[in-house]
Design a protein around this motif. Structure first.
Motif, PDB file in Angstrom:
ATOM      1  N   ARG A 114       0.844  -1.208   0.000  1.00 17.09           N
ATOM      2  CA  ARG A 114       0.000   0.000   0.000  1.00 17.09           C
ATOM      3  C   ARG A 114       0.872   1.249   0.000  1.00 17.09           C
ATOM      4  NH1 ARG A 114      -2.339   3.636  -1.094  1.00 17.09           N
ATOM      5  NH2 ARG A 114      -4.131   4.609  -0.133  1.00 17.09           N
ATOM      6  N   PHE A 115       1.940   1.214   0.787  1.00 17.72           N
ATOM      7  CA  PHE A 115       2.883   2.324   0.851  1.00 17.72           C
ATOM      8  C   PHE A 115       3.569   2.513  -0.499  1.00 17.72           C
ATOM      9  CE2 PHE A 115       7.082   3.925   2.788  1.00 17.72           C
ATOM     10  CZ  PHE A 115       6.640   5.231   2.877  1.00 17.72           C
ATOM     11  N   LEU A 116       3.973   1.405  -1.115  1.00 18.90           N
ATOM     12  CA  LEU A 116       4.611   1.461  -2.431  1.00 18.90           C
ATOM     13  C   LEU A 116       3.648   2.033  -3.471  1.00 18.90           C
ATOM     14  CD1 LEU A 116       6.964   0.888  -4.362  1.00 18.90           C
ATOM     15  CD2 LEU A 116       6.104  -1.453  -4.568  1.00 18.90           C
ATOM     16  N   ASP A 117       2.405   1.589  -3.485  1.00 17.11           N
ATOM     17  CA  ASP A 117       1.414   2.125  -4.427  1.00 17.11           C
ATOM     18  C   ASP A 117       1.251   3.633  -4.260  1.00 17.11           C
ATOM     19  OD1 ASP A 117       0.967  -0.378  -5.491  1.00 17.11           O
ATOM     20  OD2 ASP A 117      -0.883  -0.732  -4.351  1.00 17.11           O
ATOM     21  N   PHE A 118       1.222   4.079  -3.019  1.00 15.40           N
ATOM     22  CA  PHE A 118       1.119   5.510  -2.736  1.00 15.40           C
ATOM     23  C   PHE A 118       2.327   6.256  -3.310  1.00 15.40           C
ATOM     24  CE2 PHE A 118       2.652   8.791   0.267  1.00 15.40           C
ATOM     25  CZ  PHE A 118       1.748   9.787  -0.058  1.00 15.40           C
ATOM     26  N   LEU A 119       3.529   5.718  -3.103  1.00 16.64           N
ATOM     27  CA  LEU A 119       4.732   6.376  -3.608  1.00 16.64           C
ATOM     28  C   LEU A 119       4.792   6.362  -5.133  1.00 16.64           C
ATOM     29  CD1 LEU A 119       7.377   5.176  -1.013  1.00 16.64           C
ATOM     30  CD2 LEU A 119       6.427   7.469  -1.269  1.00 16.64           C
ATOM     31  N   LEU A 120       4.335   5.283  -5.737  1.00 17.94           N
ATOM     32  CA  LEU A 120       4.284   5.238  -7.203  1.00 17.94           C
ATOM     33  C   LEU A 120       3.416   6.378  -7.736  1.00 17.94           C
ATOM     34  CD1 LEU A 120       3.907   1.389  -7.746  1.00 17.94           C
ATOM     35  CD2 LEU A 120       5.861   2.798  -8.459  1.00 17.94           C
ATOM     36  N   GLU A 121       2.308   6.603  -7.076  1.00 14.45           N
ATOM     37  CA  GLU A 121       1.393   7.685  -7.458  1.00 14.45           C
ATOM     38  C   GLU A 121       2.062   9.050  -7.264  1.00 14.45           C
ATOM     39  OE1 GLU A 121      -2.448   9.507  -5.193  1.00 14.45           O
ATOM     40  OE2 GLU A 121      -2.424   7.334  -5.447  1.00 14.45           O
ATOM     41  N   GLU A 122       2.732   9.234  -6.140  1.00 16.25           N
ATOM     42  CA  GLU A 122       3.354  10.520  -5.824  1.00 16.25           C
ATOM     43  C   GLU A 122       4.560  10.829  -6.712  1.00 16.25           C
ATOM     44  OE1 GLU A 122       2.244  12.957  -3.803  1.00 16.25           O
ATOM     45  OE2 GLU A 122       0.495  11.664  -3.502  1.00 16.25           O
ATOM     46  N   PHE A 123       5.390   9.828  -6.991  1.00 13.78           N
ATOM     47  CA  PHE A 123       6.605  10.062  -7.777  1.00 13.78           C
ATOM     48  C   PHE A 123       6.336  10.142  -9.273  1.00 13.78           C
ATOM     49  CE2 PHE A 123       9.099   8.113  -4.090  1.00 13.78           C
ATOM     50  CZ  PHE A 123       9.444   9.359  -3.592  1.00 13.78           C
ATOM     51  N   ARG A 124       5.171   9.737  -9.715  1.00 12.00           N
ATOM     52  CA  ARG A 124       4.855   9.767 -11.142  1.00 12.00           C
ATOM     53  C   ARG A 124       5.044  11.173 -11.710  1.00 12.00           C
ATOM     54  NH1 ARG A 124       4.095   6.106 -14.143  1.00 12.00           N
ATOM     55  NH2 ARG A 124       3.340   4.677 -12.561  1.00 12.00           N
ATOM     56  N   ASP A 125       4.653  12.196 -10.970  1.00  3.95           N
ATOM     57  CA  ASP A 125       4.784  13.569 -11.452  1.00  3.95           C
ATOM     58  C   ASP A 125       6.192  14.129 -11.269  1.00  3.95           C
ATOM     59  OD1 ASP A 125       2.098  13.605 -12.167  1.00  3.95           O
ATOM     60  OD2 ASP A 125       1.456  14.417 -10.240  1.00  3.95           O
ATOM     61  N   GLU A 126       7.020  13.439 -10.498  1.00  2.00           N
ATOM     62  CA  GLU A 126       8.363  13.947 -10.202  1.00  2.00           C
ATOM     63  C   GLU A 126       9.418  13.457 -11.192  1.00  2.00           C
ATOM     64  OE1 GLU A 126       8.735  16.240  -7.972  1.00  2.00           O
ATOM     65  OE2 GLU A 126       6.698  16.044  -7.208  1.00  2.00           O
ATOM     66  N   PHE A 145      11.431   2.213  -9.978  1.00  2.00           N
ATOM     67  CA  PHE A 145      12.770   2.169  -9.385  1.00  2.00           C
ATOM     68  C   PHE A 145      12.876   3.146  -8.215  1.00  2.00           C
ATOM     69  CE2 PHE A 145      17.011   4.070  -9.160  1.00  2.00           C
ATOM     70  CZ  PHE A 145      17.777   2.949  -8.863  1.00  2.00           C
ATOM     71  N   VAL A 146      12.454   4.382  -8.432  1.00  3.17           N
ATOM     72  CA  VAL A 146      12.564   5.415  -7.398  1.00  3.17           C
ATOM     73  C   VAL A 146      11.675   5.067  -6.200  1.00  3.17           C
ATOM     74  CG1 VAL A 146      12.070   7.855  -6.891  1.00  3.17           C
ATOM     75  CG2 VAL A 146      13.238   7.231  -9.019  1.00  3.17           C
ATOM     76  N   ALA A 147      10.432   4.685  -6.442  1.00  7.33           N
ATOM     77  CA  ALA A 147       9.498   4.384  -5.350  1.00  7.33           C
ATOM     78  C   ALA A 147       9.943   3.160  -4.555  1.00  7.33           C
ATOM     79  CB  ALA A 147       8.088   4.180  -5.903  1.00  7.33           C
ATOM     80  N   LEU A 177      16.795  11.463  -4.520  1.00 10.69           N
ATOM     81  CA  LEU A 177      15.622  11.770  -5.356  1.00 10.69           C
ATOM     82  C   LEU A 177      15.959  12.803  -6.415  1.00 10.69           C
ATOM     83  CD1 LEU A 177      12.760  11.833  -2.696  1.00 10.69           C
ATOM     84  CD2 LEU A 177      13.074  10.164  -4.534  1.00 10.69           C
ATOM     85  N   GLU A 178      16.722  13.834  -6.029  1.00 12.41           N
ATOM     86  CA  GLU A 178      17.120  14.857  -7.000  1.00 12.41           C
ATOM     87  C   GLU A 178      17.934  14.245  -8.141  1.00 12.41           C
ATOM     88  OE1 GLU A 178      19.108  17.871  -4.692  1.00 12.41           O
ATOM     89  OE2 GLU A 178      17.216  18.792  -4.104  1.00 12.41           O
ATOM     90  N   ARG A 179      18.795  13.309  -7.813  1.00 11.11           N
ATOM     91  CA  ARG A 179      19.638  12.667  -8.826  1.00 11.11           C
ATOM     92  C   ARG A 179      18.831  11.770  -9.757  1.00 11.11           C
ATOM     93  NH1 ARG A 179      24.756  10.601  -5.221  1.00 11.11           N
ATOM     94  NH2 ARG A 179      25.550  12.677  -4.728  1.00 11.11           N
TER      95      ARG A 179
END
Length: 182
Positions: A114-126, A145-147, A177-179
């Motif tokens: 569930r945490f991973l799914d949330f991060l996938l959603e959040e990092f998609r725009d990043e 990879f990032v999530a 994350l910046e890299r």
């Protein structure tokens, strides 16, 4: 907006605390409604007034933390990755018992997903695969990879009892994350 009775909130908080305490002692699947009732000092009927079953209770607990992280993401939208990560790591530090329980071996096995799914959603725009180091890479692969890396580092931090201060964790996660997102 409807005001929720403080007694209801107190009962729900007591039940959430009870489930976390019980999860520190045994696997979630081994916890019964009677165990929750005894630990929270409420009747079984009271539990069913608030939740369909123990899975509903755990889902609501998880969802409340995911929603709080989502709100913190929105508040950090204009910040750099290090400042945004600091907001998260402060929340992780403040809610250590919950996250360590969820990410430790006795925690709910589906929390990590569930945490991973949330991060996938959040990092998609990043993640930007149109320029820079990520140009030409698959967006789905890069986001995953990032999530996944983020979950893994946070999981490591909790399972190793916070081997570095949360500020250091934030700075290093933000730098990574910046890299990887630009």
């Amino acid at each position: 907006m409807t005001k929720v009775d403080r007694r209801i909130l107190k009962t729900q908080e007591t039940l959430k605390k009870a489930v976390l305490e019980l999860m520190a002692e045994k696997r979630f699947d081994g916890i019964t409604i009677q165990d929750l009732s005894d630990r929270a000092n409420v009747s079984r009927g009271t539990i069913y007034l608030h939740y369909m079953d123990k899975y509903d209770l755990l889902d609501k607990l998880i969802e409340s933390h995911i929603n709080e992280l989502r709100e913190r993401c929105e508040a950090a939208a204009d910040m750099d990755f290090i400042s945004g990560s600091l907001i998260w790591t402060e929340y992780f530090e403040h809610n250590y018992s919950f996250f360590s329980m969820m990410l430790a071996s006795k925690g709910a096995p589906y929390f990590r997903n569930r945490f991973l799914d949330f991060l996938l959603e959040e990092f998609r725009d990043e993640v930007d695969v149109t320029k820079g180091k990520n140009q030409g890479l698959s967006e789905d692969l890069t986001v995953r990879f990032v999530a996944t890396a983020y979950v893994g580092v946070v999981e490591w931090w909790f399972t190793n009892d916070k081997p570095i201060p949360h500020q250091t964790l934030a700075k290093q996660l933000g730098t990574l994350l910046e890299r990887n997102c630009n």
